[in-house]
Design a protein around this motif. Structure first.
Motif, short mmCIF file in Angstrom:
data_model
loop_
_atom_site.label_atom_id
_atom_site.label_comp_id
_atom_site.label_asym_id
_atom_site.label_seq_id
_atom_site.Cartn_x
_atom_site.Cartn_y
_atom_site.Cartn_z
N VAL A 166 0.84 -1.21 0.00
CA VAL A 166 0.00 0.00 0.00
C VAL A 166 0.87 1.26 0.00
O VAL A 166 0.39 2.38 0.00
N ASN A 167 2.19 1.08 0.01
CA ASN A 167 3.17 2.16 -0.06
C ASN A 167 3.18 3.02 1.20
O ASN A 167 3.31 4.25 1.15
N HIS A 168 3.03 2.36 2.34
CA HIS A 168 3.28 3.01 3.62
C HIS A 168 3.86 1.97 4.57
O HIS A 168 3.89 0.78 4.25
N ALA A 169 4.33 2.40 5.74
CA ALA A 169 4.90 1.46 6.69
C ALA A 169 3.86 0.42 7.08
O ALA A 169 2.73 0.76 7.44
N ASN A 170 4.23 -0.85 6.99
CA ASN A 170 3.31 -1.92 7.34
C ASN A 170 2.97 -1.85 8.82
O ASN A 170 3.80 -1.46 9.65
N SER A 171 1.76 -2.27 9.17
CA SER A 171 1.28 -2.14 10.55
C SER A 171 2.19 -2.85 11.55
O SER A 171 2.38 -2.37 12.68
N VAL A 172 2.80 -3.96 11.17
CA VAL A 172 3.64 -4.71 12.10
C VAL A 172 4.95 -3.97 12.38
O VAL A 172 5.55 -4.13 13.45
N LYS A 173 5.38 -3.12 11.46
CA LYS A 173 6.63 -2.39 11.66
C LYS A 173 6.56 -1.47 12.87
O LYS A 173 7.55 -1.29 13.59
N TYR A 174 5.42 -0.85 13.10
CA TYR A 174 5.27 0.04 14.25
C TYR A 174 5.54 -0.74 15.55
O TYR A 174 6.23 -0.25 16.45
N LEU A 175 4.96 -1.93 15.64
CA LEU A 175 5.19 -2.78 16.81
C LEU A 175 6.66 -3.16 16.92
O LEU A 175 7.24 -3.13 18.01
N GLU A 176 7.27 -3.52 15.81
CA GLU A 176 8.69 -3.89 15.81
C GLU A 176 9.56 -2.76 16.31
O GLU A 176 10.47 -2.96 17.13
N CYS A 189 12.83 -1.23 21.40
CA CYS A 189 13.21 -0.33 22.49
C CYS A 189 12.73 -0.84 23.85
O CYS A 189 12.81 -0.12 24.85
N PHE A 190 12.23 -2.05 23.88
CA PHE A 190 11.67 -2.64 25.10
C PHE A 190 12.70 -3.55 25.74
O PHE A 190 13.66 -3.99 25.09
N GLU A 191 12.51 -3.86 27.04
CA GLU A 191 13.46 -4.69 27.75
C GLU A 191 13.51 -6.10 27.15
O GLU A 191 12.50 -6.82 27.18
N PRO A 192 14.66 -6.54 26.62
CA PRO A 192 14.75 -7.86 25.98
C PRO A 192 14.37 -9.00 26.91
O PRO A 192 13.76 -9.98 26.48
N GLU A 193 14.73 -8.90 28.20
CA GLU A 193 14.45 -10.01 29.11
C GLU A 193 12.96 -10.25 29.28
O GLU A 193 12.52 -11.39 29.46
N SER A 201 4.47 5.55 21.98
CA SER A 201 3.85 6.28 20.88
C SER A 201 4.89 6.54 19.80
O SER A 201 6.10 6.60 20.09
N ILE A 202 4.42 6.67 18.59
CA ILE A 202 5.28 7.05 17.47
C ILE A 202 4.69 8.32 16.87
O ILE A 202 3.49 8.40 16.60
N SER A 203 5.55 9.32 16.71
CA SER A 203 5.07 10.61 16.23
C SER A 203 5.89 11.07 15.02
O SER A 203 7.04 10.66 14.83
N LYS A 204 5.26 11.94 14.24
CA LYS A 204 5.91 12.56 13.08
C LYS A 204 5.54 14.03 13.07
O LYS A 204 4.35 14.36 13.14
N GLU A 205 6.53 14.88 13.06
CA GLU A 205 6.32 16.33 13.05
C GLU A 205 5.40 16.77 14.20
O GLU A 205 4.52 17.62 14.04
N GLY A 206 5.61 16.13 15.35
CA GLY A 206 4.86 16.51 16.55
C GLY A 206 3.47 15.91 16.66
O GLY A 206 2.78 16.15 17.66
N LYS A 207 3.04 15.12 15.69
CA LYS A 207 1.70 14.52 15.71
C LYS A 207 1.80 13.01 15.90
O LYS A 207 2.63 12.35 15.25
N THR A 208 0.97 12.47 16.79
CA THR A 208 1.01 11.04 17.09
C THR A 208 0.42 10.24 15.93
O THR A 208 -0.69 10.51 15.47
N CYS A 209 1.19 9.25 15.46
CA CYS A 209 0.75 8.39 14.36
C CYS A 209 0.32 7.02 14.85
O CYS A 209 -0.45 6.32 14.16
N PHE A 210 0.83 6.61 16.03
CA PHE A 210 0.61 5.24 16.50
C PHE A 210 0.78 5.23 18.01
O PHE A 210 1.59 5.97 18.57
N ALA A 211 0.00 4.35 18.67
CA ALA A 211 0.15 4.14 20.11
C ALA A 211 0.06 2.65 20.42
O ALA A 211 -0.72 1.93 19.80
N LEU A 212 0.88 2.23 21.36
CA LEU A 212 0.94 0.83 21.79
C LEU A 212 0.87 0.79 23.31
O LEU A 212 1.59 1.53 23.98
#
Length: 241
Positions: free
Chosen positions: A173-183, A188-192, A226-237
């Motif tokens: 669809v020419n945008h970041a795939n939904s699973v990439k946001y989670l990845e 950045c999460f604790e590996p253990e 959260s993931i943001s672009k130019e100060g606007k939230t694009c995704f939240a987990l």
């Protein structure tokens, strides 16, 4: 494509977990769990004549808006699993799809997903142009115990990483795939906590798409990312562990 002769309103799709899908502990990655759900949903849409290829005749595609996953137990390398999926609601431009992952008769994972029809030219939602009345709707059958949650993005977040969206992050669809946001967030999460399989459930809210070479920021407040672009939230987990 026409509706497949073997189409059914409830699909059971078998998969075998391979080593590329696993963490070093041999258990399925949370991102690969989401990929299995995404691929099963795509298979069901293809069999039912509302796949990406079918929708592109009308410049349309399905895009994920919300996802909730509840985990009883993760499968591991070489496990043979079955993903079951059905549609809980489908009206106008929106659809709720349920998915469950089993080993034998044991339900391992439940998932609820909320999708929107998206015009790939205007990048705006619109009503589904294809017939879909042949899909039986199972409004009373849920895959999760708790429904979608609206994640609080008004809280104070700490910037933990900056990155630029790469070609490998994009899907058809020419945008970041939904699973990439989670990845990106789990990197950045604790590996253990990942390796000890501590995550019990997680919610994801997709608010705005991100595209090739977009500069994004990954932010965290304890169990919420959260993931943001130019100060606007694009995704939240939001994680529960």
């Amino acid at each position: 494509m026409p509706i497949a002769s073997n189409f059914t309103s409830i699909l059971n799709k078998d998969w075998e977990i391979n080593f590329l899908q696993c963490y070093p502990n041999g258990y399925l990655k949370y991102t690969e769990l989401c990929n299995l759900f995404q691929l099963t949903a795509a298979t069901h849409s293809e069999l039912g004549g509302i796949s990406f290829s079918d929708m592109q005749a009308h410049d349309q595609a399905w895009v994920l808006s919300k996802m909730r996953i509840e985990i009883n137990r993760l499968p591991k390398w070489k496990d043979k699993v079955t993903v079951k999926t059905w549609i809980n609601s489908l009206e106008n431009s929106r659809s709720t799809r349920c998915l469950e992952l089993y080993i034998g008769d044991e339900k391992m994972v439940g998932c609820e997903t909320f999708w929107a029809v998206f015009n790939t030219n205007t990048r705006r939602p619109e009503n589904l142009a294809l017939p879909h009345e042949h899909f039986e709707i199972y409004a009373d059958i849920m895959a999760v115990e708790t429904g979608f949650s609206k994640i609080n993005i008004a809280q104070e977040f700490e910037l933990i990483q900056q990155r630029v969206v790469q070609l490998s992050d994009l899907d058809i669809v020419n945008h970041a795939n939904s699973v990439k946001y989670l990845e990106w967030c789990l990197d950045c999460f604790e590996p253990e906590l990942l390796l000890k399989k501590k995550i019990k459930s997680f919610d994801m809210n997709y608010l705005k798409e991100v595209s090739y070479l977009d500069a994004i920021e990954i932010n965290r407040n304890h169990k919420t990312f959260s993931i943001s672009k130019e100060g606007k939230t694009c995704f939240a987990l939001e994680l529960e562990y």
